[in-house]
Enzyme design. Structure first.
Site, PDB file in Angstrom:
ATOM      1  N   GLY A  37     142.674  58.318  68.721  1.00  0.00           N
ATOM      2  CA  GLY A  37     141.548  59.036  68.637  1.00  0.00           C
ATOM      3  C   GLY A  37     140.287  58.328  68.569  1.00  0.00           C
TER       4      GLY A  37
ATOM      5  N   GLY B 212     132.941  58.731  65.094  1.00  0.00           N
ATOM      6  CA  GLY B 212     131.659  58.192  64.913  1.00  0.00           C
ATOM      7  C   GLY B 212     131.713  56.628  65.079  1.00  0.00           C
TER       8      GLY B 212
ATOM      9  N   VAL C 252     140.347  54.575  67.799  1.00  0.00           N
ATOM     10  CA  VAL C 252     141.555  54.193  66.751  1.00  0.00           C
ATOM     11  C   VAL C 252     142.579  53.962  67.867  1.00  0.00           C
ATOM     12  CG1 VAL C 252     142.918  54.665  64.922  1.00  0.00           C
ATOM     13  CG2 VAL C 252     140.674  55.246  64.697  1.00  0.00           C
TER      14      VAL C 252
ATOM     15  N   LYS D 294     141.319  49.878  64.498  1.00  0.00           N
ATOM     16  CA  LYS D 294     140.109  50.829  64.497  1.00  0.00           C
ATOM     17  C   LYS D 294     138.913  49.767  65.110  1.00  0.00           C
ATOM     18  CE  LYS D 294     138.483  54.103  61.781  1.00  0.00           C
ATOM     19  NZ  LYS D 294     137.697  55.192  62.344  1.00  0.00           N
TER      20      LYS D 294
ATOM     21  N   ASP E  91     155.993  63.393  58.462  1.00  0.00           N
ATOM     22  CA  ASP E  91     156.800  64.285  58.834  1.00  0.00           C
ATOM     23  C   ASP E  91     157.451  64.806  57.454  1.00  0.00           C
ATOM     24  OD1 ASP E  91     156.560  64.098  61.466  1.00  0.00           O
ATOM     25  OD2 ASP E  91     158.161  62.515  61.601  1.00  0.00           O
TER      26      ASP E  91
END
Length: 274
Positions: free
Chosen positions: A20, A23, A27, A42, A146
């Site tokens: 992902g 700002g 990641v 990150k 999960d």
């Protein structure tokens, strides 16, 4: 940022794929080649790292965040730099964010929201006891694995977004104003109750399918956040228990003194509802 780091190696971390972007940076899922285990990395936007004082504060916050060990908190491992790329390494959790869940379902039922709320309150209680304020609680930072276990990401990371005023382009991009309490928007001191306000916004959105305030522009949104009262969740969705609606409205109080005063108190209030 692009996928340019996929396939590359940062020190002893092999970048596998991108998870992902936001700002703060991007990641990735990576493999620790020394320990032979998967982690999350990150990378941090270089323009955030130019202020030496802010960077020192950020590193202090990361040291604190590293002490947080709890099933409802994504563990922060390390701060590193490799060939000019600054990054954080974190526990890798397979699951979906509450943001993705809401985008798929629209809104959640009372029992699902309470399950998220109790785990979020617990994670905040643990962090606040260690002196760590998150500053950026939002659905994107809440992971569900999960088994339905909630994991809060990015403790300590929002420290890097602080400026003399959060009402700047970078501050608003990083802080996600829809979830920011008035004191944070006004660049006033934040404390544990600021995280509780943001938690209230998240729970409001879980139950109603939308945040308490929406607007066509950031300026209009900030004006609403500072001056208007939210509609009670039960007025938006009549199926919401009135007591839960009232608790969320307390969390959304403009003045910190009018809110639930601690995450521990929030946990007790939620247990009474359950």
């Amino acid at each position: 940022m692009s996928n340019s780091l996929v396939g590359q190696t940062l020190g002893h971390y092999k970048i596998l794929d991108q998870l992902g972007a936001g700002g703060m940076g991007v990641v990735y899922r990576a493999r620790d080649l020394e320990l032979d285990e998967e982690i999350a990395i990150k990378t941090l936007r270089p323009e955030l790292l130019t202020d030496a004082t802010l960077l020192a504060r950020f590193k202090d916050e990361i040291r604190l965040a590293r002490r947080l060990s709890d099933q409802n908190i994504v563990r922060t491992h390390d701060f590193g730099e490799w060939s000019g790329v600054c990054f954080l390494t974190m526990e890798y959790v397979e699951g979906i964010t509450v943001r993705e869940l809401l985008d798929t379902r629209g809104r959640l039922g009372t029992s699902s929201t309470l399950a998220i709320a109790t785990q979020l309150a617990h994670s905040l209680s643990v962090a606040h006891e260690h002196g760590v304020i998150h500053r950026d609680i939002k659905p994107q930072n809440l992971l569900l694995d999960d088994a339905g276990v909630l994991k809060v990401m990015d403790f300590g990371v929002a420290r890097l977004a602080e400026r003399s005023s959060t009402l700047t382009e970078v501050g608003l991009v990083l802080g996600t104003p829809a979830y920011m309490p008035p004191e944070q928007l006004l660049a006033e001191p934040v404390d544990a109750r600021s995280d509780l306000y943001a938690a209230g916004v998240v729970l409001y959105e879980c139950l109603t399918g939308k945040p308490p305030f929406e607007a066509a522009s950031v300026t209009s949104l900030v004006a609403k956040l500072l001056t208007q009262e939210a509609r009670p969740p039960v007025a938006v969705n009549a199926e919401i228990p009135p007591a839960l609606s009232a608790l969320i409205m307390r969390l959304l109080a403009k003045k910190p003194d009018d809110r639930v005063q601690s995450a521990a108190e929030l946990s007790q209030q939620l247990m009474a509802l359950g």
